[in-house]
Design a protein around this motif. Structure first.
Motif, PDB file in Angstrom:
ATOM      1  N   GLU A 150      39.149  41.178  43.508  1.00 63.51           N
ATOM      2  CA  GLU A 150      38.026  40.455  44.051  1.00 63.51           C
ATOM      3  C   GLU A 150      36.845  40.619  43.165  1.00 63.51           C
ATOM      4  OE1 GLU A 150      35.356  40.669  48.301  1.00 63.51           O
ATOM      5  OE2 GLU A 150      37.148  41.990  47.954  1.00 63.51           O
ATOM      6  N   ASN A 153      37.220  37.994  40.664  1.00 67.37           N
ATOM      7  CA  ASN A 153      36.877  36.603  41.106  1.00 67.37           C
ATOM      8  C   ASN A 153      35.534  36.432  41.266  1.00 67.37           C
ATOM      9  OD1 ASN A 153      39.576  35.607  41.417  1.00 67.37           O
ATOM     10  ND2 ASN A 153      39.780  36.587  43.544  1.00 67.37           N
ATOM     11  N   SER A 154      34.786  37.331  41.741  1.00 65.05           N
ATOM     12  CA  SER A 154      33.290  37.481  41.696  1.00 65.05           C
ATOM     13  C   SER A 154      32.865  37.107  40.535  1.00 65.05           C
ATOM     14  CB  SER A 154      32.613  38.647  42.380  1.00 65.05           C
ATOM     15  OG  SER A 154      33.342  38.908  43.510  1.00 65.05           O
TER      16      SER A 154
END
Length: 360
Positions: A150, A153-154
Motif C-alpha cells: 500500500e 502504491n501511494s
C-alpha cells in the motif's frame, strides 16, 4: 498535470481576449448592365456595419473577466492538488509507522520462535509454543507485506500528483504544523470563494453584454457608378444607415435569464461559504479530540505498555508465565501501539484538512 491543464485553460482565455470584438464582414458588391438606362453601366459599392463603442467595451470587459475567472480556477486546482498531496503524505507516514511497528514485532516473534525451538529440542516446553509462534509471525509478515504494498502504491500516486520521474516516499520527521495560520474561520482569500466571487462578476458582465444586444447598429457605405447616357464621368455616393432591434422578445428573455444567473451565482457563494465554515468547524472539533487522545496515549498508555512489555518478557524468561499468556498480553501491547498510530494519523489528517481552509 492537472495544474498544467488549468494553466493552459487560462492561456486559452488570454488568447481569446479579442473574441466577439471584431467588426463585421465588409460587404463589397458590384452591379453591371442596363442599370440606369438602355446603355451599359456599372456600379461598385462597399459597406461596413459598426456596433456602438459601448458594445465592444462590454464584450472586452467580459473577456477579461473570463481570464480572471480562469486564473481563480487555476489557483483552486493548485490548492486542491496541494491538499491531496498533504492528505496522501500523512497517510503514507502512517503506513510507514505501521510498517516499522510490524517489523519490531516481527523481530520479537522471530527471537521467541528461535528460543521456543531450542526449548522444544531440550524438552523444556510443550509443542503448542512453536506452532503458536509461527502463526503469530506469519500473520505479522503478511500484514507487513500489505502495508509495504500500500505504501508503494501511494508512492506511485505521489509521483503522479507531483509529475516526478520516480516514486516519492515520506520522511520520518513529523510535519511541523506550527506555521499553520488558524483564525477559527475560513480564509476569505480561499480560491474556492474567490472563484465564486469571480463567477458573480462574470454573470454581472454577461447581463451587460445581453443589454448591448438592444443597441442599434450603424452602417456606412460608399458607391461609385457610371451614367453612360449622361456622360463619361463616374459619380460617387455615400450611405448611412441604422439597424434597430425592434423585435427583441428573444433578447429580453435572455436578459432576464442572465439576471437570474447573477442571483444564482450570489446564492452559490453564500452556500459555499457556509458549507466551508461548517466543514472547517468539524475538522477543528476533530483535531481537539484527536489531540486529547494522542496526548493520553503518550502520557499514560504507551509508558504503561512499555513497562508491561519488559515485565512479560522477564516473566516468560523466568518461567512465571507460559508462552500463550505472553502472546495474549503482547498482542494487547501491539493493539495499544496500533491504536496510538491510528489516532496520531487521524490528528495529522485533521491538521491537513484545516490547512486547506486557511490562507497559504
Amino acid at each position: 498535470l492537472e495544474v498544467k491543464q488549468s494553466e493552459l485553460n487560462t492561456v486559452y482565455f488570454q488568447k481569446n481576449v479579442h473574441a466577439n470584438r471584431s467588426l463585421g464582414a465588409t460587404e463589397i458588391s458590384t452591379e453591371f448592365g442596363q442599370v440606369n438606362s438602355g446603355s451599359f453601366d456599372e456600379k461598385i459599392s462597399i459597406a461596413q456595419a459598426f456596433q456602438f463603442p459601448v458594445v465592444y467595451k462590454r464584450q472586452k470587459a467580459l473577456n477579461e473577466q473570463l481570464i480572471k475567472t480562469s486564473q481563480s480556477n487555476e489557483l483552486l486546482t493548485k490548492k486542491e492538488v496541494k491538499q491531496r498531496l498533504a492528505m496522501l503524505y500523512v497517510a503514507m507516514q502512517n503506513l510507514d509507522a505501521q510498517a516499522e511497528l510490524l517489523k519490531e514485532n516481527q523481530a520479537i516473534y522471530q527471537q521467541f520462535l528461535e528460543k521456543a525451538n531450542l526449548r522444544l529440542k531440550k524438552g523444556e516446553t510443550n509443542r503448542s509454543e512453536v506452532p503458536t509462534a509461527i502463526i503469530q509471525l506469519k500473520s505479522i509478515e503478511n500484514q507487513l507485506k500489505l502495508a509495504q504494498a500500500e505504501l508503494d502504491n501511494s508512492a506511485r500516486q505521489m509521483q503522479y500528483l507531483t509529475n516526478a520521474e520516480s516514486k516519492i516516499y515520506p520522511l520520518k520527521e513529523a510535519i511541523n504544523w506550527a506555521t499553520l495560520e488558524d483564525n477559527n474561520t475560513v480564509s476569505n482569500e480561499h480560491p474556492l470563494l474567490k472563484l465564486a466571487e469571480e463567477t458573480i462578476a462574470t454573470s454581472n458582465l454577461e447581463v451587460e453584454v445581453e443589454k448591448s444586444k438592444k443597441s442599434p447598429t450603424l452602417s456606412v457605405g460608399y458607391s461609385n457608378q457610371s451614367f453612360s447616357d449622361l456622360d463619361n464621368n463616374r459619380y460617387n455616393s455615400f450611405q448611412v444607415g441604422l439597424q434597430l432591434p425592434l423585435f427583441n422578445k428573444g433578447i429580453n428573455s435572455s436578459l432576464e435569464a442572465s439576471r437570474v444567473k447573477v442571483d444564482l451565482a450570489k446564492q452559490a457563494y453564500q452556500i459555499q461559504a457556509a458549507k466551508m465554515q461548517q466543514e472547517y468547524d468539524v475538522f477543528r472539533n476533530q483535531l481537539t479530540t484527536y489531540e486529547e487522545v494522542v496526548n493520553d496515549y503518550e502520557k499514560s498508555q504507551l509508558p504503561a505498555a512499555a513497562d508491561l512489555q519488559k515485565t512479560i518478557n522477564r516473566q516468560l524468561l523466568e518461567g512465571e508465565i507460559n508462552f500463550l499468556d505472553w502472546v495474549i498480553m503482547n498482542n494487547q501491547i501491539i493493539e495499544v501501539k496500533t491504536n496510538y498510530l491510528q489516532a496520531k494519523a487521524q490528528r495529522e489528517q485533521a491538521f491537513a484538512s484545516i490547512a486547506y481552509y486557511t490562507k497559504d
